[in-house]
Design a protein around this motif. Structure first.
Motif, PDB file in Angstrom:
ATOM      1  N   GLU A  68      37.525  38.172  46.427  1.00  0.00           N
ATOM      2  CA  GLU A  68      38.287  39.249  45.812  1.00  0.00           C
ATOM      3  C   GLU A  68      39.771  39.016  46.000  1.00  0.00           C
ATOM      4  O   GLU A  68      40.211  38.508  47.032  1.00  0.00           O
ATOM      5  CB  GLU A  68      37.914  40.595  46.423  1.00  0.00           C
ATOM      6  N   SER A  69      40.522  39.407  44.984  1.00  0.00           N
ATOM      7  CA  SER A  69      41.971  39.331  45.075  1.00  0.00           C
ATOM      8  C   SER A  69      42.579  40.581  44.459  1.00  0.00           C
ATOM      9  O   SER A  69      41.976  41.225  43.607  1.00  0.00           O
ATOM     10  CB  SER A  69      42.500  38.064  44.381  1.00  0.00           C
ATOM     11  N   LEU A  70      43.762  40.911  44.934  1.00  0.00           N
ATOM     12  CA  LEU A  70      44.526  42.040  44.413  1.00  0.00           C
ATOM     13  C   LEU A  70      45.928  41.573  44.104  1.00  0.00           C
ATOM     14  O   LEU A  70      46.492  40.740  44.827  1.00  0.00           O
ATOM     15  CB  LEU A  70      44.641  43.160  45.453  1.00  0.00           C
ATOM     16  N   GLN A  71      46.489  42.109  43.037  1.00  0.00           N
ATOM     17  CA  GLN A  71      47.893  41.884  42.740  1.00  0.00           C
ATOM     18  C   GLN A  71      48.537  43.242  42.518  1.00  0.00           C
ATOM     19  O   GLN A  71      48.063  44.033  41.707  1.00  0.00           O
ATOM     20  CB  GLN A  71      48.065  41.019  41.497  1.00  0.00           C
ATOM     21  N   LEU A  72      49.582  43.517  43.285  1.00  0.00           N
ATOM     22  CA  LEU A  72      50.337  44.755  43.152  1.00  0.00           C
ATOM     23  C   LEU A  72      51.693  44.421  42.557  1.00  0.00           C
ATOM     24  O   LEU A  72      52.409  43.566  43.088  1.00  0.00           O
ATOM     25  CB  LEU A  72      50.531  45.426  44.510  1.00  0.00           C
ATOM     26  N   ASP A  73      52.041  45.072  41.472  1.00  0.00           N
ATOM     27  CA  ASP A  73      53.365  44.936  40.862  1.00  0.00           C
ATOM     28  C   ASP A  73      54.060  46.276  40.991  1.00  0.00           C
ATOM     29  O   ASP A  73      53.472  47.311  40.639  1.00  0.00           O
ATOM     30  CB  ASP A  73      53.256  44.563  39.379  1.00  0.00           C
ATOM     31  N   GLY A  74      55.283  46.264  41.512  1.00  0.00           N
ATOM     32  CA  GLY A  74      55.947  47.538  41.716  1.00  0.00           C
ATOM     33  C   GLY A  74      57.445  47.456  41.682  1.00  0.00           C
ATOM     34  O   GLY A  74      58.033  46.413  41.383  1.00  0.00           O
ATOM     35  N   VAL A  75      58.044  48.589  42.001  1.00  0.00           N
ATOM     36  CA  VAL A  75      59.497  48.704  41.962  1.00  0.00           C
ATOM     37  C   VAL A  75      59.964  49.514  43.163  1.00  0.00           C
ATOM     38  O   VAL A  75      59.277  50.417  43.631  1.00  0.00           O
ATOM     39  CB  VAL A  75      59.961  49.351  40.629  1.00  0.00           C
ATOM     40  N   ILE A  76      61.129  49.133  43.653  1.00  0.00           N
ATOM     41  CA  ILE A  76      61.778  49.821  44.773  1.00  0.00           C
ATOM     42  C   ILE A  76      63.203  50.130  44.349  1.00  0.00           C
ATOM     43  O   ILE A  76      63.894  49.267  43.798  1.00  0.00           O
ATOM     44  CB  ILE A  76      61.801  48.936  46.041  1.00  0.00           C
ATOM     45  N   TYR A  77      63.636  51.354  44.617  1.00  0.00           N
ATOM     46  CA  TYR A  77      65.032  51.739  44.438  1.00  0.00           C
ATOM     47  C   TYR A  77      65.589  51.976  45.834  1.00  0.00           C
ATOM     48  O   TYR A  77      65.473  53.069  46.379  1.00  0.00           O
ATOM     49  CB  TYR A  77      65.135  52.987  43.557  1.00  0.00           C
ATOM     50  N   PRO A  78      66.165  50.927  46.451  1.00  0.00           N
ATOM     51  CA  PRO A  78      66.537  50.993  47.870  1.00  0.00           C
ATOM     52  C   PRO A  78      67.479  52.134  48.231  1.00  0.00           C
ATOM     53  O   PRO A  78      67.422  52.650  49.337  1.00  0.00           O
ATOM     54  CB  PRO A  78      67.223  49.645  48.134  1.00  0.00           C
ATOM     55  N   GLN A  79      68.344  52.542  47.313  1.00  0.00           N
ATOM     56  CA  GLN A  79      69.291  53.616  47.619  1.00  0.00           C
ATOM     57  C   GLN A  79      68.608  54.972  47.651  1.00  0.00           C
ATOM     58  O   GLN A  79      69.127  55.922  48.204  1.00  0.00           O
ATOM     59  CB  GLN A  79      70.456  53.612  46.626  1.00  0.00           C
TER      60      GLN A  79
END
Length: 145
Positions: A68-79
């Protein structure tokens, strides 16, 4: 009795200001307030092996539990929340070389997983060069039983 809607109403006397956790990998928490994944791709590859036979069709044998494998794609707004070190924290966890427990926000335990890769893209910078947006791609594989 506390109603579920009270959690989302800041004017309610029962309001609880918490960051809901979407998923937790080891000590790292993915949430809307910090590192939120936008997509989760899960792949299950079943272990069938072909055995050729003379003057006949090949036969297939089921040889092991699935990979099994997982791929997570995401976004971060550090401020916003969480700061600019979130991707670095993931890299540090991966560099420990240990399997990590993966649990989703509903309490489902996925078992132990390893981080195979962490990709990051930084964009929209402030005057001192800090990114205002970071996108990430995280590749995980199930460690085994």
């Amino acid at each position: 009795m506390l109603e579920f809607n009270a959690r989302f109403n800041p004017n309610s006397p029962y309001f609880i200001d918490v960051a809901f956790v979407m998923m937790q990998l080891g000590e790292f928490q993915f949430s809307i307030a910090s590192a939120a994944y936008q997509s989760l791709q899960r792949k299950t590859q079943y272990a069938w092996q072909s055995q050729d036979r003379l003057n006949n069709h090949s036969v297939w044998q089921y040889t092991a539990k699935p990979q099994e494998s997982l791929q997570l794609d995401g976004v971060i707004y550090p401020q916003h929340k969480g700061g600019a070190r979130q991707i670095e924290t993931l890299r540090e966890q991966a560099a420990l070389g240990e399997a990590l427990i993966l649990v989703d926000g509903m309490g489902l335990v996925y078992g132990q997983w390893v981080i195979l890769s962490v990709e990051e893209t930084q964009s929209t910078f402030n005057p001192i060069g800090m990114p205002l947006k970071q996108t990430f791609k995280l590749e995980l594989k199930r460690y085994g039983d």
